[in-house]
Design a protein around this motif. Structure first.
Motif, mmCIF file in Angstrom:
data_model
loop_
_atom_site.group_PDB
_atom_site.id
_atom_site.type_symbol
_atom_site.label_atom_id
_atom_site.label_comp_id
_atom_site.label_asym_id
_atom_site.label_seq_id
_atom_site.Cartn_x
_atom_site.Cartn_y
_atom_site.Cartn_z
ATOM 1 N N UNK A 107 8.770 -6.509 -25.782
ATOM 2 C CA UNK A 107 10.113 -6.914 -26.237
ATOM 3 C C UNK A 107 11.017 -7.450 -25.131
ATOM 4 N N UNK A 108 10.931 -6.885 -23.935
ATOM 5 C CA UNK A 108 11.808 -7.348 -22.849
ATOM 6 C C UNK A 108 11.488 -8.787 -22.458
ATOM 7 N N UNK A 163 21.813 -10.457 -27.261
ATOM 8 C CA UNK A 163 20.585 -10.004 -27.930
ATOM 9 C C UNK A 163 19.788 -9.063 -27.033
ATOM 10 N N UNK A 164 20.135 -9.013 -25.756
ATOM 11 C CA UNK A 164 19.507 -7.991 -24.911
ATOM 12 C C UNK A 164 19.881 -6.590 -25.399
ATOM 13 N N UNK A 170 12.483 -14.860 -22.985
ATOM 14 C CA UNK A 170 11.966 -16.175 -23.375
ATOM 15 C C UNK A 170 12.716 -16.717 -24.589
ATOM 16 N N UNK A 171 13.148 -15.813 -25.465
ATOM 17 C CA UNK A 171 13.960 -16.195 -26.623
ATOM 18 C C UNK A 171 15.269 -16.812 -26.148
ATOM 19 N N UNK A 195 16.007 -2.781 -30.383
ATOM 20 C CA UNK A 195 16.106 -1.978 -31.606
ATOM 21 C C UNK A 195 15.523 -2.709 -32.806
ATOM 22 N N UNK A 196 15.792 -4.026 -32.890
ATOM 23 C CA UNK A 196 15.260 -4.816 -33.999
ATOM 24 C C UNK A 196 13.745 -4.900 -33.906
ATOM 25 N N UNK A 197 13.229 -5.077 -32.686
ATOM 26 C CA UNK A 197 11.791 -5.265 -32.498
ATOM 27 C C UNK A 197 10.987 -4.033 -32.918
#
Length: 243
Positions: free
Chosen positions: A149-150, A183-184, A155-156, A189-191
């Motif tokens: 996720x990090x 979004x960091x 990259x997102x 949490x979403x992932x």
């Protein structure tokens, strides 16, 4: 008899301007009046102190404030210079607002959607071949980071900033970098709620569709792909408990 005094004007009731505030205005006026550009050096603290009739301590505090606002850049052993335009201060302010619940993640995403619908259309019309290739490469990196996720988050962010850069409007990369920095806070949490690989790959493929539409030079398809991506993200936010 009691004396009646006229009401005070706003200027009379306002907080008194400090010497540091005055110095900040004088320094910024100097930068603009002299037509200084990014990287140009300012006079020394001593020179400003003498011309403004204040102590070097006052000028030093003004310099520190301007540095924090990213108007000037200060480095040890060198004179201060005019700073380049970036989104550092905006990003810090937005992250603070998010953490203190003055705004919430869906509101951030709503603002991003409004701005990025424009950047993605412009990118499809104005991107270079190199920029189109870079977007496709970023999608490939996202595929390789699907269980990290990090890395995926960084990259997102890079993907959406790259789109803004391809718009050829220098304000958009600053705005997008500031808005996406939040979004960091939410992505980890979403992932966690995207437990299976298919759900995670769906996110990557949404980005792939955006990159392909931009590479094809098709602004309508790019906007449609971005809208689908944001719909997917909004549902994920709700699932993760962000309402």
């Amino acid at each position: 008899m009691p004396q009646h005094h006229p009401p005070k004007t706003p200027a009379e009731t306002a907080a008194p301007t400090t010497r540091v505030d005055s110095a900040i205005r004088a320094i910024t006026d100097y930068i603009h009046g002299e037509g200084l550009k990014v990287g140009d050096r300012l006079p020394s603290e001593a020179a400003f102190a003498e011309s403004l009739g204040v102590s070097r301590t006052v000028v030093r505090e003004a310099f520190k404030s301007l540095s924090a606002m990213r108007i000037i850049e200060m480095r040890a052993g060198r004179r201060a210079q005019v700073c380049g335009f970036d989104g550092t201060v905006i990003a810090l302010s937005l992250t603070h607002a998010l953490r203190t619940e003055q705004i919430n993640p869906p509101q951030m995403w709503d603002a991003r959607r409004a701005v990025e619908m424009r950047t993605v259309a412009l990118a499809a019309m104005r991107r270079t071949d190199a920029e189109a290739t870079a977007l496709v490469d970023l999608v490939a990196r996202m595929r390789d980071s699907i269980d990290d996720p990090a890395r995926m988050t960084e990259q997102d962010i890079a993907f959406h900033v790259a789109i803004a850069q391809a718009s050829r409007n220098p304000l958009f990369p600053v705005l997008i970098a500031s808005l996406t920095s939040a979004i960091r806070e939410t992505n980890p949490m979403v992932w966690r709620h995207r437990r299976d690989e298919d759900t995670r790959r769906e996110v990557v493929e949404a980005h792939a569709a955006i990159a392909q539409a931009i590479a094809d030079g098709d602004p309508e398809a790019a906007c449609a792909a971005l809208a689908a991506h944001f719909d997917l993200a909004s549902r994920a936010l709700v699932t993760a408990g962000f309402n």
